[in-house]
Write an enzyme that holds these catalytic residues in place. Sequence first.
Site, PDB file in Angstrom:
ATOM      1  N   ASN A 155       0.786  -1.237   0.000  1.00 45.19           N
ATOM      2  CA  ASN A 155       0.000   0.000   0.000  1.00 45.19           C
ATOM      3  C   ASN A 155       0.822   1.293   0.000  1.00 45.19           C
ATOM      4  O   ASN A 155       0.378   2.298  -0.521  1.00 45.19           O
ATOM      5  CB  ASN A 155      -1.025  -0.011   1.139  1.00 45.19           C
ATOM      6  CG  ASN A 155      -0.403  -0.094   2.504  1.00 45.19           C
ATOM      7  OD1 ASN A 155       0.658  -0.682   2.686  1.00 45.19           O
ATOM      8  ND2 ASN A 155      -1.054   0.499   3.477  1.00 45.19           N
ATOM      9  N   GLY A 231       2.660  -5.666   7.403  1.00 42.32           N
ATOM     10  CA  GLY A 231       1.621  -6.346   6.622  1.00 42.32           C
ATOM     11  C   GLY A 231       0.454  -6.699   7.518  1.00 42.32           C
ATOM     12  O   GLY A 231       0.261  -6.095   8.573  1.00 42.32           O
ATOM     13  N   GLU A 251       4.660  -4.568  12.157  1.00 45.89           N
ATOM     14  CA  GLU A 251       3.731  -3.443  11.963  1.00 45.89           C
ATOM     15  C   GLU A 251       2.518  -4.015  11.243  1.00 45.89           C
ATOM     16  O   GLU A 251       2.594  -4.326  10.046  1.00 45.89           O
ATOM     17  CB  GLU A 251       4.382  -2.348  11.101  1.00 45.89           C
ATOM     18  CG  GLU A 251       5.621  -1.722  11.704  1.00 45.89           C
ATOM     19  CD  GLU A 251       5.302  -0.769  12.841  1.00 45.89           C
ATOM     20  OE1 GLU A 251       4.161  -0.291  12.933  1.00 45.89           O
ATOM     21  OE2 GLU A 251       6.198  -0.518  13.653  1.00 45.89           O
ATOM     22  N   CYS A 285      -3.036   1.434   6.849  1.00 44.89           N
ATOM     23  CA  CYS A 285      -3.178   0.793   8.168  1.00 44.89           C
ATOM     24  C   CYS A 285      -3.721   1.769   9.196  1.00 44.89           C
ATOM     25  O   CYS A 285      -4.353   1.362  10.164  1.00 44.89           O
ATOM     26  CB  CYS A 285      -1.835   0.226   8.613  1.00 44.89           C
ATOM     27  SG  CYS A 285      -0.533   1.455   8.541  1.00 44.89           S
ATOM     28  N   GLU A 379     -10.494  -5.220  10.047  1.00 45.02           N
ATOM     29  CA  GLU A 379      -9.862  -4.213   9.194  1.00 45.02           C
ATOM     30  C   GLU A 379     -10.530  -4.218   7.821  1.00 45.02           C
ATOM     31  O   GLU A 379     -10.652  -5.266   7.187  1.00 45.02           O
ATOM     32  CB  GLU A 379      -8.371  -4.529   9.040  1.00 45.02           C
ATOM     33  CG  GLU A 379      -7.661  -3.526   8.155  1.00 45.02           C
ATOM     34  CD  GLU A 379      -6.162  -3.762   8.107  1.00 45.02           C
ATOM     35  OE1 GLU A 379      -5.744  -4.890   7.817  1.00 45.02           O
ATOM     36  OE2 GLU A 379      -5.409  -2.800   8.353  1.00 45.02           O
TER      37      GLU A 379
HETATM   38  P1  NAD Z   1       0.124  -9.085   3.527  1.00 43.88           P
HETATM   39  O1  NAD Z   1       0.224  -9.458   4.959  1.00 43.88           O
HETATM   40  O2  NAD Z   1      -0.739  -9.897   2.651  1.00 43.88           O
HETATM   41  O3  NAD Z   1       1.580  -9.095   2.839  1.00 43.88           O
HETATM   42  C1  NAD Z   1       2.641  -8.338   3.351  1.00 43.88           C
HETATM   43  C2  NAD Z   1       3.958  -8.953   2.893  1.00 43.88           C
HETATM   44  O4  NAD Z   1       4.111 -10.229   3.521  1.00 43.88           O
HETATM   45  C3  NAD Z   1       4.048  -9.207   1.396  1.00 43.88           C
HETATM   46  O5  NAD Z   1       5.362  -8.908   0.950  1.00 43.88           O
HETATM   47  C4  NAD Z   1       3.767 -10.694   1.300  1.00 43.88           C
HETATM   48  O6  NAD Z   1       4.305 -11.280   0.131  1.00 43.88           O
HETATM   49  C5  NAD Z   1       4.455 -11.206   2.546  1.00 43.88           C
HETATM   50  N1  NAD Z   1       3.991 -12.514   3.056  1.00 43.88           N
HETATM   51  C6  NAD Z   1       2.826 -13.146   2.806  1.00 43.88           C
HETATM   52  N2  NAD Z   1       2.784 -14.320   3.465  1.00 43.88           N
HETATM   53  C7  NAD Z   1       3.952 -14.435   4.157  1.00 43.88           C
HETATM   54  C8  NAD Z   1       4.487 -15.411   5.044  1.00 43.88           C
HETATM   55  N3  NAD Z   1       3.820 -16.518   5.348  1.00 43.88           N
HETATM   56  N4  NAD Z   1       5.705 -15.182   5.587  1.00 43.88           N
HETATM   57  C9  NAD Z   1       6.389 -14.045   5.304  1.00 43.88           C
HETATM   58  N5  NAD Z   1       5.921 -13.086   4.465  1.00 43.88           N
HETATM   59  C10 NAD Z   1       4.714 -13.275   3.899  1.00 43.88           C
HETATM   60  O7  NAD Z   1      -0.308  -7.536   3.497  1.00 43.88           O
HETATM   61  P2  NAD Z   1      -0.712  -6.621   2.260  1.00 43.88           P
HETATM   62  O8  NAD Z   1      -2.035  -7.051   1.740  1.00 43.88           O
HETATM   63  O9  NAD Z   1       0.425  -6.471   1.301  1.00 43.88           O
HETATM   64  O10 NAD Z   1      -0.858  -5.209   3.014  1.00 43.88           O
HETATM   65  C11 NAD Z   1      -1.967  -4.860   3.738  1.00 43.88           C
HETATM   66  C12 NAD Z   1      -1.795  -5.105   5.217  1.00 43.88           C
HETATM   67  O11 NAD Z   1      -0.636  -4.447   5.706  1.00 43.88           O
HETATM   68  C13 NAD Z   1      -2.941  -4.514   6.020  1.00 43.88           C
HETATM   69  O12 NAD Z   1      -3.336  -5.431   7.020  1.00 43.88           O
HETATM   70  C14 NAD Z   1      -2.344  -3.270   6.643  1.00 43.88           C
HETATM   71  O13 NAD Z   1      -2.961  -2.832   7.821  1.00 43.88           O
HETATM   72  C15 NAD Z   1      -0.955  -3.708   6.886  1.00 43.88           C
HETATM   73  N6  NAD Z   1      -0.079  -2.534   7.021  1.00 43.88           N
HETATM   74  C16 NAD Z   1       0.371  -2.190   8.259  1.00 43.88           C
HETATM   75  C17 NAD Z   1       1.149  -1.038   8.430  1.00 43.88           C
HETATM   76  C18 NAD Z   1       1.657  -0.612   9.773  1.00 43.88           C
HETATM   77  O14 NAD Z   1       2.537   0.243   9.819  1.00 43.88           O
HETATM   78  N7  NAD Z   1       1.147  -1.134  10.867  1.00 43.88           N
HETATM   79  C19 NAD Z   1       1.471  -0.267   7.309  1.00 43.88           C
HETATM   80  C20 NAD Z   1       0.981  -0.654   6.061  1.00 43.88           C
HETATM   81  C21 NAD Z   1       0.213  -1.792   5.927  1.00 43.88           C
END
Ligand code: NAD
Length: 478
Positions: A155, A231, A251, A285, A379
């Site tokens: 994002n 994520g 995060e 997020c 969320e």
């Molecule tokens: P996601 O959790 O689907 O993916 C995030 C990353 O993790 C990607 O690079 C993905 O390929 C990787 N990933 C997936 N499965 C994994 C595993 N089993 N082991 C290790 N890595 C793995 O998230 P998304 O859809 O890309 O982003 C949205 C999410 O991120 C939302 O929940 C949002 O709230 C969160 N987010 C949090 C913050 C924060 O600062 N707290 C900031 C931005 C986004």
Amino acid sequence: MTTPGLLLHGAWQQHADSAIHTVRSPYNGDSLGEIVLAHSADVDRALDIAVDAAKLWRNTPAHERTAILLKAASIADERIESLARTISSEMGKSIREARGEATRAGEIIRLSAFEGSQRYGESLPLDANLGTGFDKIGFTLPQPVGVVVAITPFNYPSLLVLHKVGPALAAGNSVILKPALAAPLTAIALAQCFLDAGLPAGVLGVLNGPGSELGSQLVADPRVNKVSFTGSTRVGEQITKTAGIKRLSLELGASSPVLVTKHADLEQAAHSITLGGYVNAGQVCIAAQRIIVEESIHDDFLAVLVPKVEAITIGDPLQDDTMVGTLVSESEAIRVEKAIQNAVADGAALITGGQRNGTLLTPAIVGDVPGDHPFAQEELFGPAVSITRARDFDHAVVLANSTQYGLGAGIFTQDHDESIRAMRDIDSGIVHINWTPLWRADLMPYGGMKSSGIGKEGVRTTVNEMTEWKTVIMHSRV
Ligand code: NAD
């Protein structure tokens, strides 16, 4: 635009049998370029390289590391427009928002470079410890943690990559970056800035591919000293199970509350929520998701909010007059549309928006959402806010604290006592008084409580969390 491969040992590499993935615009499906997907053997090789590079980089004086980072920051400044177009094209954010994100790239690298040069240890007053005299000297010695794995979401593909890579490099670590598969081109462009600035080969590696395979392998590997993950809470939880004993920063997700009390400036609240609920199509997020409004001003507040939300223009992300672009994919747009429809089927009121056209969704306000409904509790990550009525201030705080999350919160009130109670009583890593949670200065500590995460980002805090503070005691001869 085509991309050359995986970043291994300072060069973009691929094998004859490498799998190729086409990156497409979520707005019109156009091909934006191809990337090479890493497989298991690439992860293994990247880790071997990172272990060697960590030794080299940790033995590079901080002033040399700082100079390289400052050069990378200047290069990022020169590439703001192309970086913005890459961000907007590959994940659908409007170009005006993408320009704002791209403009912060050089700034985050500069802040990181500065903080990396400011790692002062402290001397320990050992003689204050009963039984210890003046025969010993103790102090803390900052050192890099070693190999950092940075895993990032789609994002904010520039901002969130740099909030890990900048501080990790500044603190003297080698880094393997695994960006989201939905936004890899931005990460590749950023890595190129560091290469062009003269970062030694191997200090930064980039592996693209599905997180469930590459991410898990990286997280589990004992050669990794720290995993820095941003994520979803679901994946964050998996990481805690596979990481074993290594440093973790998580995060994660949120469903952030915004309280509008009877002492609020309604115009200010509505203006801020019109940004905080819909920027980046709500895929933030810290988006303002749950608007908790005191009953006595509920109707007056909606009368100010609704026309502002209805004035948000959506469309082609690359057009200058588009305020809000697409969601990252059609499946995500369908998921958000269905969440709105389910809330309405359960008795909530669709006040405005919620119409989908492919990956575009009109900004929605869903009224009369009970605080315990999934539409408020889970969320959403889409361009909609829920409105929940609160009997009074105390009830609003209870509602604010009623989810598993605790990342950001906001309160609109002109009452001093309510502000103080909110900052103390709301269980949230960040509390904004008279703004929504959707605001961030890159240097501020940033992170969540409860299921929203572990640890804090923000450049100084990240450098600190990517540093090993070794304790050293020098003993005199007895
Ligand atoms: P996601 O959790 O689907 O993916 C995030 C990353 O993790 C990607 O690079 C993905 O390929 C990787 N990933 C997936 N499965 C994994 C595993 N089993 N082991 C290790 N890595 C793995 O998230 P998304 O859809 O890309 O982003 C949205 C999410 O991120 C939302 O929940 C949002 O709230 C969160 N987010 C949090 C913050 C924060 O600062 N707290 C900031 C931005 C986004």
